[in-house]
Each structure stands twice: as structure tokens, then as C-alpha cells.
Design an enzyme around this catalytic site. Structure first.
Site, PDB file in Angstrom:
ATOM      1  N   LYS A  37       0.846  -1.193   0.000  1.00  0.00           N
ATOM      2  CA  LYS A  37       0.000   0.000   0.000  1.00  0.00           C
ATOM      3  C   LYS A  37       0.883   1.245   0.000  1.00  0.00           C
ATOM      4  O   LYS A  37       1.894   1.309   0.709  1.00  0.00           O
ATOM      5  CB  LYS A  37      -0.918  -0.006   1.224  1.00  0.00           C
ATOM      6  CG  LYS A  37      -1.951   1.120   1.240  1.00  0.00           C
ATOM      7  CD  LYS A  37      -2.851   1.009   2.474  1.00  0.00           C
ATOM      8  CE  LYS A  37      -3.894   2.124   2.513  1.00  0.00           C
ATOM      9  NZ  LYS A  37      -4.760   2.039   3.710  1.00  0.00           N
ATOM     10  N   SER A  62      -9.656   2.628   3.134  1.00  0.00           N
ATOM     11  CA  SER A  62      -8.808   3.301   2.177  1.00  0.00           C
ATOM     12  C   SER A  62      -7.929   2.361   1.358  1.00  0.00           C
ATOM     13  O   SER A  62      -7.344   2.758   0.344  1.00  0.00           O
ATOM     14  CB  SER A  62      -7.890   4.293   2.916  1.00  0.00           C
ATOM     15  OG  SER A  62      -7.011   3.606   3.796  1.00  0.00           O
ATOM     16  N   SER A 104      -9.701   0.149   7.351  1.00  0.00           N
ATOM     17  CA  SER A 104      -9.196   0.272   5.981  1.00  0.00           C
ATOM     18  C   SER A 104      -8.525  -0.970   5.411  1.00  0.00           C
ATOM     19  O   SER A 104      -8.182  -0.993   4.231  1.00  0.00           O
ATOM     20  CB  SER A 104      -8.219   1.453   5.892  1.00  0.00           C
ATOM     21  OG  SER A 104      -8.901   2.662   6.109  1.00  0.00           O
TER      22      SER A 104
END
Length: 506
Positions: A78, A153, A177
């Protein structure tokens, strides 16, 4: 052989047995990314050195070196985690092209374990969002249906794993997330105990809530990655000096559903509401019935203060955002915008932040600054911290009665792209079932349990356990996963349409 369809555990076993090479596996995933990323937008950057790293692992293995279990297995990262050899933007224009002088601790650990970094995945800007639509680089699409969001997210990491672009990914979880995108994309997502995995090198949003964790297709795969990244790190002042058991071993133990006998599973009544989509409730209850038949005891438990958790979270988190994002000032690093006729430092800073931050980031900075301002600190931020304590006490009371507590990971399946962009409150409520674990610092695991009848999209069930009992989640999660696989006749990951582009256009 289609290497991209293999789990991380299967890739690891094949590499150790000499059945194939890391180079061949890595090449297959890179080709998959190249063929699908234009549609999904899940990767922001692909690692040009991935094949070289894979060849190095193959040479070391051929020379007889004893390598860690995941050596040669590809990994997506990420973009909230900094890397020395790839840009680290946190999904924001203000950090476009930023190159870090150091690796995040979890990235360094993955490299030390011989894992092959495929690239950096897309995300909501500075991890602020529940749909992956606030990224400065465009939204990520859900591989189950390209018209739907993948959650946020960390939708980029979850979508990459679901779409067979990567067998494993790293994510971050501040209010859900990792877990919520896992639910919306049919993948496994784990938020470890706060402090169990180092946050050093994670671009901070809310430091008392952020936690790094694994994204995977199976509970075992998540456990294998968890074992690589967990442990004490002196760089992180909140890191726990705890001796952690193997999460992969716990998952292997839990693969026998008999381990559920006598386990007390508490259903949090406050996290099942009228807002819960019928198909989500149906699959959630069906999974619990499988656990009951396997010998688990299902009881209802209550957490009366959970109803205030979203409100408390959206005071604590923006307050920490306003502090953490103050460093993006046009002076030290990142974007710098000069007013047309020049200006003072304050004017340059204002122009830079106006151009570099998106609407949601600005909204949260303003909310947080207001909550911390003179005259309002005690009324807002102070009160929210008191609610946080009450949420922790609710968890303590529930764990006196049960071994784990459960809830739907998300009250709905994936919604349409753009559907909730204009209503921030709807996006904030998306995390109602995942936020309590972050407020309390407890571990949570989401695993797919079926498809909702209304739209044939994945449904996630969330398990939560006491602090430092992450291994308990892996045992129970793996047992539930085995029951669902037996019921369906195949692993859940095998149910996703292989040609997601055609499926979405149908």
C-alpha cells in the site's frame, strides 16, 4: 500452470520443492498487472527491479541457502508505506514523486524475508476514505464488478489480491481500511493488535489508531505474512515488546473445524441494525449457523457505548490528522506552489496545501483543528477520549463472557462508484462496525462468508479478540473458512469471475 491462481502458501511450497522458480511466478504476476491495471487502477507504481530480485532468490535457493518460508513470493505494498526504490505518495498530489530515504519497517522485514515487491497500490488520499475514490490518481475499481467501489482506504491492495495481481499485500487500518475492503472484495484482511506491527515508515494519518496488517486470499496466507511483519521495533515508541506465537501455525491448527468445539462466539447486537443489508445479514447468520453445527456456542452480547464510536472516532481521528499533516508545509518536502507574484512563507504554504490536498483531506484538517481549538478541546476531543475508554470497557465486559465477538465487517456490499461522493456522512457511517476495534486497539479479522442474494457481491464477517490474542482470530477464522469451503465445494477465492471486465459489463 497459472501461477496467479495459487495461494501464497502454495507458491511457497512449490518454490521450496523446486517445482517452479520465483522468476516465473513474478513474471506471471507482472503480466497480470500489465493486462488488468488499466481497468482496475489498483497499482500506482510497478517495481522495475522485481524480476531481478526474484532471480536473486532463485540463485540463493539453487546454491542451497536455507531461506524463509515466503522467500520468492510476490507482495504488493500500500502506498502509505515508504520505500526507497519506488515513489511513496499516500495517494496525494502533495507527495507526487516523493522518494523516501528509508524503507518502512514492514517493507524492510518483507525484503529480509526474501519477498518480491511488485509495486505500490492505490489508496484514498492519506488513507481518508471508505471507497478508494479520494485518491489524487483516480479511483480503484472492484474486480467483482468494475462499476462498484472496492472499499477503502486500502482498496488498491484488496483489489490487487482479489484480481490475482498479487498473492499478498500490505495495508493499513485506521478505522477499518484493511477489513472493510476485504469484505467488499472477497478477501481476508487483518488488523493486528495496536503495537503488534511497527508503524515506522507508515505515512501517518491518526497515530493512535493506525495499524499495519496483511491482505490475502486465505486466512493461512494472512498468517504467513503476519509472521513476517510482526514484532518489536525500537523505531516505533508504541511497539509492543511481546513474544508473538506463529499466526500461520494458529491458522493451520484452525483448519480443522473441530477446533470450534466449545468456543464461545459473541454476536454484538449493536452492530446488527436496520442498516444491515438483508443479503449481508443472511450470509452472516448462515456462517454462524455453520459454526454452531461445528460445536461453537453462539451468544448475544451487548456493547451499549458502541453507538457513540463513530462520533468519537470522527473527533479523535481528524484531531490527529490536523497535527500529522501539518508537516506538509512546502518547505521540508513534497509539493511547493509559489504564488504568481511571490509571497511570504505563510502564503506559499497556503497555496501549496490548497493545491496539494483534496477536499476530504481539507475537510478533516478543518474538523480536527476546530476540535483542538481553545474553548472546544474539552467539549469535543476530551469527550471523545472518554467515549473511547467506555468502548474499551464494553469490550472487556464482552470478553468476560465469550472468546471472540463477531459482526458483519460492512453493513452493505460494494456500492456504485460515485454513489456516496457527495455525502461525507454516508462514507463515515460505512465504518460503523470496524471502528470500535481501532478505538480499543484490539485485533480484527475479516473473511468472506458468501455472496449477497441481491447483487452476488461478497459479504465479510469480522472477528474481534482481546488485545494480543491475534492467534485466536486465526484459529477461529481458519475454522470458519474451512466450513465455508466445505459448504461451497471450493475456496471462496475461486468464486470470483476470472474475466472481471466482461462480468462488469454484463
Amino acid at each position: 500452470m497459472d501461477y496467479t491462481a495459487l495461494t501464497a502458501a502454495e507458491i511457497s511450497a512449490g518454490l521450496q520443492a523446486g517445482e517452479f522458480t520465483s522468476e516465473a511466478v513474478t513474471q506471471a504476476f507482472l503480466e497480470r498487472i500489465a493486462a488488468t491495471n488499466e481497468e482496475l487502477n489498483s497499482f500506482l507504481h510497478v517495481n522495475a527491479a522485481a524480476l531481478d530480485a526474484a532471480r536473486d532468490i532463485d540463485k540463493r535457493r539453487a546454491a542451497g541457502e536455507q531461506l524463509p518460508p515466503l522467500a520468492g513470493v510476490p507482495l504488493a505494498v500500500k502506498d502509505v508505506l515508504v520505500t526507497t526504490d519506488m515513489p511513496s505518495t499516500s495517494g496525494s498530489k502533495i507527495l507526487e514523486g516523493y522518494m523516501s530515504p528509508f524503507d518502512a519497517t514492514v517493507v524492510a522485514k518483507a525484503r529480509e524475508a526474501g519477498m518480491i515487491l511488485l509495486g505500490k497500490t492505490n489508496m484514498d488520499e492519506f488513507a481518508m476514505g471508505s471507497a478508494n475514490e479520494t485518491s489524487a490518481y483516480g479511483p480503484v475499481k472492484n474486480p467483482w464488478n468494475l462499476k462498484k467501489v472496492p472499499g477503502g482506504s486500502g482498496g488498491g491492495s484488496a483489489a490487487a489480491v482479489a484480481a490475482l495481481q498479487a498473492p499478498l499485500a500490505l495495508g493499513s487500518d485506521t478505522g477499518g481500511s484493511i477489513r472493510q475492503p476485504g469484505a467488499l472484495t472477497g478477501t481476508v484482511g487483518v488488523k493486528p493488535t495496536y503495537g503488534g506491527v511497527s508503524r515506522y515508515g507508515a505515512i501517518a494519518m491518526a497515530s493512535s489508531l493506525d495499524q499495519i496488517g496483511p491482505c490475502a486470499r486465505t486466512v493461512l496466507d494472512a498468517g504467513l505474512l503476519h509472521d513476517v511483519i510482526c514484532g518489536y521495533d525500537w523505531h516505533d515508541s508504541t511497539s509492543l515488546q511481546t513474544q508473538w506465537p506463529s499466526m500461520a501455525a494458529a491458522a493451520r491448527e484452525g483448519a480443522d473445524p473441530a477446533t470450534l468445539r466449545g468456543v464461545k462466539i459473541g454476536v454484538v447486537k449493536e452492530l446488527l441494525s436496520e442498516a444491515t443489508q438483508p443479503g449481508v445479514r443472511e450470509q452472516f447468520e448462515a456462517a454462524l449457523e455453520l459454526a454452531r453445527q461445528a460445536g461453537a456456542e453462539i451468544v448475544e452480547v451487548s456493547a451499549p457505548h458502541f453507538e457513540y464510536s463513530v462520533a468519537a472516532y470522527y473527533l479523535i481521528m481528524p484531531a490527529e490528522v490536523s497535527s500529522n499533516l501539518a508537516r506538509y508545509d512546502s518547505v521540508r518536502f513534497g509539493l511547493r506552489v509559489e504564488p504568481e507574484n511571490g509571497g511570504t512563507v505563510d502564503e506559499v504554504m497556503g497555496a501549496t496545501r490548497a493545491a496539494g490536498f483534496g477536499d476530504e483531506v481539507k475537510r478533516r484538517i478543518i474538523l480536527g483543528t476546530y476540535a483542538l481549538s481553545a474553548g472546544y478541546y474539552d467539549a469535543y476531543y476530551g469527550s471523545a477520549q472518554k467515549v473511547r475508554t467506555l468502548v474499551q470497557q464494553d469490550f472487556n465486559a464482552m470478553f468476560e463472557q465469550v472468546d471472540v465477538v463477531v459482526a458483519p465487517t460492512s453493513n452493505t456490499t460494494a456500492w456504485d462508484l460515485g454513489e456516496r461522493v457527495s455525502d461525507p456522512m454516508l462514507n463515515y457511517l460505512n465504518d460503523a462496525t470496524t471502528i470500535p476495534a481501532n478505538l480499543a486497539g484490539l485485533p480484527g479479522l475479516s473473511l468472506p462468508v458468501g455472496l449477497a442474494a441481491e447483487d452476488s457481491l461478497p459479504v465479510g464477517l469480522q472477528l474481534m479478540a482481546p488485545q494480543c490474542e491475534d492467534a485466536r482470530l486465526y484459529r477461529v477464522g481458519a475454522a470458519l473458512e474451512s466450513l465455508i469451503t466445505a459448504r461451497d465445494g471450493k475456496p471462496f477465492a475461486a468464486q470470483m469471475p476470472s474475466d472481471f471486465g466482461a462480468e462488469a459489463g454484463a
